[in-house]
Design a protein around this motif. Structure first.
Motif, PDB file in Angstrom:
ATOM      1  N   GLU A  77      38.383  69.089  27.492  1.00 43.80           N
ATOM      2  CA  GLU A  77      38.540  69.187  28.954  1.00 43.80           C
ATOM      3  C   GLU A  77      38.436  70.635  29.429  1.00 43.80           C
ATOM      4  OE1 GLU A  77      42.589  67.453  28.865  1.00 43.80           O
ATOM      5  OE2 GLU A  77      43.132  69.171  30.077  1.00 43.80           O
ATOM      6  N   PRO A  92      38.434  69.758  35.546  1.00 43.42           N
ATOM      7  CA  PRO A  92      38.181  69.161  34.227  1.00 43.42           C
ATOM      8  C   PRO A  92      37.772  67.697  34.313  1.00 43.42           C
ATOM      9  CG  PRO A  92      40.260  70.361  34.240  1.00 43.42           C
ATOM     10  CD  PRO A  92      39.783  70.313  35.644  1.00 43.42           C
ATOM     11  N   LEU A  93      36.718  67.357  33.576  1.00 46.72           N
ATOM     12  CA  LEU A  93      36.278  65.967  33.364  1.00 46.72           C
ATOM     13  C   LEU A  93      35.832  65.222  34.619  1.00 46.72           C
ATOM     14  CD1 LEU A  93      38.892  64.735  30.720  1.00 46.72           C
ATOM     15  CD2 LEU A  93      36.679  65.781  30.337  1.00 46.72           C
ATOM     16  N   ALA A  94      35.832  65.891  35.792  1.00 44.79           N
ATOM     17  CA  ALA A  94      35.464  65.197  37.026  1.00 44.79           C
ATOM     18  C   ALA A  94      34.027  64.675  36.951  1.00 44.79           C
ATOM     19  CB  ALA A  94      35.629  66.120  38.220  1.00 44.79           C
ATOM     20  N   GLY A  97      33.623  61.818  34.701  1.00 44.85           N
ATOM     21  CA  GLY A  97      34.246  60.686  35.390  1.00 44.85           C
ATOM     22  C   GLY A  97      33.264  60.044  36.346  1.00 44.85           C
ATOM     23  N   THR A 100      30.768  58.064  34.400  1.00 42.01           N
ATOM     24  CA  THR A 100      31.354  56.792  33.978  1.00 42.01           C
ATOM     25  C   THR A 100      31.322  55.789  35.121  1.00 42.01           C
ATOM     26  OG1 THR A 100      32.828  58.028  32.523  1.00 42.01           O
ATOM     27  CG2 THR A 100      33.405  55.743  32.955  1.00 42.01           C
ATOM     28  N   PHE A 101      31.712  56.265  36.313  1.00 46.07           N
ATOM     29  CA  PHE A 101      31.685  55.414  37.509  1.00 46.07           C
ATOM     30  C   PHE A 101      30.284  54.863  37.748  1.00 46.07           C
ATOM     31  CE2 PHE A 101      30.948  55.122  42.126  1.00 46.07           C
ATOM     32  CZ  PHE A 101      31.862  54.130  42.439  1.00 46.07           C
ATOM     33  N   ILE A 104      29.369  52.169  35.076  1.00 43.34           N
ATOM     34  CA  ILE A 104      30.096  50.906  35.254  1.00 43.34           C
ATOM     35  C   ILE A 104      29.531  50.152  36.453  1.00 43.34           C
ATOM     36  CG2 ILE A 104      32.326  49.888  35.897  1.00 43.34           C
ATOM     37  CD1 ILE A 104      33.691  51.946  34.138  1.00 43.34           C
ATOM     38  N   MET A 105      29.259  50.875  37.552  1.00 45.42           N
ATOM     39  CA  MET A 105      28.700  50.211  38.733  1.00 45.42           C
ATOM     40  C   MET A 105      27.338  49.597  38.427  1.00 45.42           C
ATOM     41  SD  MET A 105      30.969  50.218  40.880  1.00 45.42           S
ATOM     42  CE  MET A 105      30.187  49.472  42.289  1.00 45.42           C
ATOM     43  N   ASP A 244      26.330  50.784  28.446  1.00 45.69           N
ATOM     44  CA  ASP A 244      27.561  51.081  29.175  1.00 45.69           C
ATOM     45  C   ASP A 244      28.749  51.106  28.213  1.00 45.69           C
ATOM     46  OD1 ASP A 244      29.421  51.394  31.227  1.00 45.69           O
ATOM     47  OD2 ASP A 244      29.585  49.240  31.547  1.00 45.69           O
ATOM     48  N   VAL A 248      31.514  54.137  27.231  1.00 41.82           N
ATOM     49  CA  VAL A 248      32.969  54.019  27.287  1.00 41.82           C
ATOM     50  C   VAL A 248      33.584  54.676  26.051  1.00 41.82           C
ATOM     51  CG1 VAL A 248      34.854  52.342  27.103  1.00 41.82           C
ATOM     52  CG2 VAL A 248      33.070  52.016  28.800  1.00 41.82           C
ATOM     53  N   PHE A 249      32.974  54.453  24.881  1.00 46.08           N
ATOM     54  CA  PHE A 249      33.495  55.039  23.645  1.00 46.08           C
ATOM     55  C   PHE A 249      33.200  56.531  23.569  1.00 46.08           C
ATOM     56  CE2 PHE A 249      33.825  50.625  22.495  1.00 46.08           C
ATOM     57  CZ  PHE A 249      34.956  50.606  21.698  1.00 46.08           C
ATOM     58  N   PHE A 251      32.837  58.546  26.046  1.00 46.05           N
ATOM     59  CA  PHE A 251      33.723  59.154  27.034  1.00 46.05           C
ATOM     60  C   PHE A 251      35.104  59.404  26.431  1.00 46.05           C
ATOM     61  CE2 PHE A 251      36.919  58.327  30.427  1.00 46.05           C
ATOM     62  CZ  PHE A 251      36.699  59.467  31.180  1.00 46.05           C
ATOM     63  N   THR A 252      35.658  58.412  25.752  1.00 48.91           N
ATOM     64  CA  THR A 252      36.984  58.562  25.156  1.00 48.91           C
ATOM     65  C   THR A 252      36.969  59.548  23.994  1.00 48.91           C
ATOM     66  OG1 THR A 252      37.577  56.326  25.759  1.00 48.91           O
ATOM     67  CG2 THR A 252      38.890  57.348  24.034  1.00 48.91           C
ATOM     68  N   LEU A 256      37.638  62.798  26.201  1.00 48.54           N
ATOM     69  CA  LEU A 256      39.033  62.603  26.587  1.00 48.54           C
ATOM     70  C   LEU A 256      40.003  63.091  25.519  1.00 48.54           C
ATOM     71  CD1 LEU A 256      39.865  61.526  29.259  1.00 48.54           C
ATOM     72  CD2 LEU A 256      40.040  59.244  28.290  1.00 48.54           C
TER      73      LEU A 256
ATOM     74  N   LEU B  31      37.222  50.218  36.503  1.00 48.22           N
ATOM     75  CA  LEU B  31      37.356  51.499  37.202  1.00 48.22           C
ATOM     76  C   LEU B  31      38.823  51.930  37.253  1.00 48.22           C
ATOM     77  CD1 LEU B  31      34.758  50.960  40.038  1.00 48.22           C
ATOM     78  CD2 LEU B  31      34.531  52.395  38.020  1.00 48.22           C
ATOM     79  N   PHE B  38      42.454  59.061  33.409  1.00 51.49           N
ATOM     80  CA  PHE B  38      42.437  60.403  33.994  1.00 51.49           C
ATOM     81  C   PHE B  38      43.848  60.874  34.322  1.00 51.49           C
ATOM     82  CE2 PHE B  38      37.909  60.131  34.556  1.00 51.49           C
ATOM     83  CZ  PHE B  38      37.539  61.453  34.491  1.00 51.49           C
ATOM     84  N   PHE B  42      46.024  64.178  32.494  1.00 53.10           N
ATOM     85  CA  PHE B  42      46.485  65.409  33.150  1.00 53.10           C
ATOM     86  C   PHE B  42      47.979  65.419  33.464  1.00 53.10           C
ATOM     87  CE2 PHE B  42      41.928  65.214  34.242  1.00 53.10           C
ATOM     88  CZ  PHE B  42      41.568  66.323  33.493  1.00 53.10           C
ATOM     89  N   PHE B  56      44.681  56.353  24.937  1.00 51.31           N
ATOM     90  CA  PHE B  56      43.256  56.386  25.282  1.00 51.31           C
ATOM     91  C   PHE B  56      42.463  55.380  24.449  1.00 51.31           C
ATOM     92  CE2 PHE B  56      43.930  61.031  26.607  1.00 51.31           C
ATOM     93  CZ  PHE B  56      44.225  60.636  27.888  1.00 51.31           C
ATOM     94  N   THR B  60      40.556  52.121  25.870  1.00 50.90           N
ATOM     95  CA  THR B  60      39.117  51.995  25.612  1.00 50.90           C
ATOM     96  C   THR B  60      38.797  50.606  25.082  1.00 50.90           C
ATOM     97  OG1 THR B  60      38.968  54.340  25.132  1.00 50.90           O
ATOM     98  CG2 THR B  60      37.191  52.960  24.324  1.00 50.90           C
ATOM     99  N   LYS B  63      38.843  48.105  27.867  1.00 53.87           N
ATOM    100  CA  LYS B  63      37.583  48.166  28.633  1.00 53.87           C
ATOM    101  C   LYS B  63      36.454  47.496  27.853  1.00 53.87           C
ATOM    102  CE  LYS B  63      37.482  52.674  29.870  1.00 53.87           C
ATOM    103  NZ  LYS B  63      36.950  53.873  30.543  1.00 53.87           N
TER     104      LYS B  63
END
Lengths: 257, 110
Positions: A77, A92-94, A97, A100-101, A104-105, A244, A248-249, A251-252, A256, B31, B38, B42, B56, B60, B63
């Motif tokens: 991060e 951080p991580l925004a 994020g 990811t959004f 997923i969408m 997708d 997810v994996f 990302f973690t 993360l 989501l 998140f 933090f 986490f 995961t 999800k």
């Protein structure tokens, strides 16, 4: 459907053909087993990350004073805290994020296209496929930015590699960013794994977008209507959801933890 | 034009409202879980390392379960197909444990 009707009529046994094992079509079944093998490939990459990370010392100092070094594995991060148009601002991580959004969408719009396909609703298949393609391109655009920022470097005070060897960072003689030979953010392997894992995932996204474009085109010219079903949307959908899932994996385990 | 005439008789069935609202609900859950991750990243203190990692990884897998079972429709396939996909992944669990353990052993002799 026609073939299964014939198989029933002739009263042949199960092994004579015409029946679908596990009640799934050939294409869907093969897609599932391809995805299983692909899951092993990505597992191999992420487990490699786990092995190499756990074999490196962790950063032990205060969280706020973190400065990357070749001596220890970085805190993700602290590395991935940049956002486009906000240079020098640490969020951080925004950005991941947001990625990811987006993914997923685009997974939701894909499954809505599959649902429309079940109803032979060409208009809605096209609409949702188009949204999925847009989501795919948006994700790839984000990743391009992420890579270019990673390669160009943070430009942060006190970061960078001192090329002079005297321990004092000076303009022109210090190195920022990362490539396959040098890495500002920590041990070289950290940069190598970043390029390989996110790159391999990005390649999957790219090929998924190509498949989505092909399916969108075929839906729009009526190929699936003439075929009598929209199963191709389902098969490509399986692949897209898998992409997708992998994110997810990633990302973690990459960002993360 | 011949093509249009050929296909124009295909009648779309009405939208399955229950199914569609279920799909959007799952998207909302995914989501929300990401948002929770998140918040935890933090707000939880830095030295709760193992606790954070377990949370986490757990989230995961929640999800992943939703994506595979509902979006990829695996929950509604035959039992044999579900197990054919799920069981081989046991090897991954074994390999994660074995190689992360191995990594710590390497780090102790470095």
């Amino acid at each position: 459907m026609a073939s299964s009707a014939i198989a029933e009529k002739s009263g042949k046994n199960l092994w004579d053909g015409g029946a679908s094992p596990m009640k799934a079509s050939y294409g869907k079944l093969m897609m599932w087993f391809f995805l299983l093998s692909d899951a092993f490939t990505f597992s191999g990459l992420l487990i490699t990350y786990g092995l190499l990370r756990s074999s490196h010392p962790a950063y032990r100092g205060a969280h706020a004073d973190f400065v990357p070094s070749q001596e220890y594995w970085p805190i993700p991060e602290k590395i991935f805290d940049a956002v486009p148009f906000l240079h020098g601002v640490s969020i951080p991580l925004a950005f991941v994020g947001l990625m990811t959004f987006i993914l997923i969408m685009s997974s939701v719009t894909m499954v809505l296209a599959v649902e429309a396909g079940h109803r032979m609703d060409k208009k809605n298949v096209m609409k949702w496929m188009l949204w999925t393609i847009i989501g795919g391109f948006a994700f790839l655009g984000c990743q391009a930015w992420e890579w270019s920022h990673f390669i160009t470097g943070s430009g942060k005070e006190g970061w960078g590699i001192d090329l002079n060897g005297d321990g004092i960072l000076q303009a022109g003689v210090d190195f920022f960013g990362a490539n396959l030979a040098m890495n500002e953010y920590g041990p070289q392997l950290f940069a190598d794994l970043f390029f390989f894992i996110t790159g391999f995932h990005g390649t999957h996204v790219l090929s998924g977008v190509v498949l989505n474009v092909i399916v969108f085109y075929q839906a729009s010219v009526g190929t699936f209507e003439r075929r009598g079903h929209y199963e191709m949307v389902e098969k490509v959908g399986l692949y897209w959801h898998f992409v997708d899932l992998v994110w997810v994996f990633v990302f973690t385990f990459f960002y993360l933890i | 034009m011949a093509l249009l005439e050929e296909t124009s008789h295909v009648q779309a069935k009405p939208a399955n409202k229950a199914e569609i609202s279920k799909l959007w609900k799952i998207a909302g859950i995914l989501l929300l879980i990401t948002l929770v991750e998140f918040v935890f990243a933090f707000t939880l203190p830095e030295h709760w390392k193992l606790m954070k990692i377990s949370i986490f990884v757990g989230l995961t897998f929640v999800k992943a379960f939703y994506i595979v079972s509902e979006f990829m429709h695996l929950k509604h396939e035959t039992k044999l197909l579900v197990w054919s996909i799920a069981l081989p992944l046991i090897f991954v669990v074994w390999m994660v444990i074995a190689l992360v353990y191995e990594g710590e052993a390497i780090s102790s002799v470095r």
